[in-house]
Design an enzyme around this catalytic site. Structure first.
Site, PDB file in Angstrom:
ATOM      1  N   ARG A  61       0.817  -1.222   0.000  1.00  0.00           N
ATOM      2  CA  ARG A  61       0.000   0.000   0.000  1.00  0.00           C
ATOM      3  C   ARG A  61       0.848   1.269   0.000  1.00  0.00           C
ATOM      4  NH1 ARG A  61      -2.818  -3.675   2.987  1.00  0.00           N
ATOM      5  NH2 ARG A  61      -1.822  -2.975   4.891  1.00  0.00           N
ATOM      6  N   GLU A 121       2.175  -5.526  13.887  1.00  0.00           N
ATOM      7  CA  GLU A 121       1.049  -5.499  14.833  1.00  0.00           C
ATOM      8  C   GLU A 121       0.367  -6.870  14.856  1.00  0.00           C
ATOM      9  OE1 GLU A 121      -1.897  -2.614  13.733  1.00  0.00           O
ATOM     10  OE2 GLU A 121      -2.893  -2.678  15.673  1.00  0.00           O
TER      11      GLU A 121
END
Ligand code: AMP
Length: 172
Positions: free
Chosen positions: A61, A98
């Site tokens: 992204r 994460e």
């Protein structure tokens, strides 16, 4: 378009890719022509006076944000990829995400010594990704001038310490 209006086009997806993660889905913002333009134009305003040679973009992204910025800024585009994708000799760095472990790679000869680099990704969470990218650029001999994100998750990023400025359009 304000950062708040841009944020309103970003979809929140609960429990993706793992339970407990609120995923910021930027596809809904990118498919809207006006919002995509506003994202790039707003971010460009933040970097237009920076002295940089390269924009380094992180798969995947980060490419969607960083490539149009490199074009607009007249900077070279340096590609940082997930392992096993780049054909020539690479620098490899592992990092914690994460939601798991991952690694990044960049061609060893992508950056000449002393060149100034802005690292671009869509989102800053725990900082693991950007720290790995930072190490890669430094191992290649580049100088990191800053880090640019569309979104910063401040609850996760607040303790992070970097040697160059962090610029983020949307803090949430
Ligand atoms: P981190 O290394 O924890 O800073 O994570 C940043 C990277 O993971 C970026 O490349 C993001 O695209 C992705 N990422 C991490 N958390 C999220 C999230 N909550 N929503 C969307 N993307 C995320």
């Amino acid at each position: 378009m304000t950062p708040e209006e841009i944020l309103s086009h970003i979809r929140n997806v609960k429990d993706f890719p793992k339970k407990g993660i609120l995923f910021k889905d930027i596809t809904t913002a990118l498919k809207d022509a006006q919002t995509y333009k506003a994202i790039i134009d707003n971010l460009y305003e933040q970097i237009k006076d920076m002295d940089i040679d390269y924009i380094a973009v992180i798969e995947s992204r980060g490419y969607l944000i960083g490539a149009p910025l490199a074009y607009k800024k007249g900077a070279g585009l340096v590609i940082i990829r997930k392992p096993g994708k780049l054909p020539a000799e690479v620098i490899h760095e592992e990092y914690a995400l994460e939601y798991g472990m991952d690694a990044l790679e960049m061609h060893k000869d992508a950056i000449e010594k002393g060149k100034k680099v802005l690292i671009v990704d869509d989102l800053l969470a725990t900082g693991g990704t950007i720290q790995a990218a930072d190490k890669i650029i430094q191992r290649a001999g580049g100088k990191v001038s800053g880090y640019l994100f569309l979104i910063e998750l401040t609850e996760l990023s607040q303790e992070l310490k970097f040697n160059a400025p962090i610029i983020s359009l949307i803090k949430c």
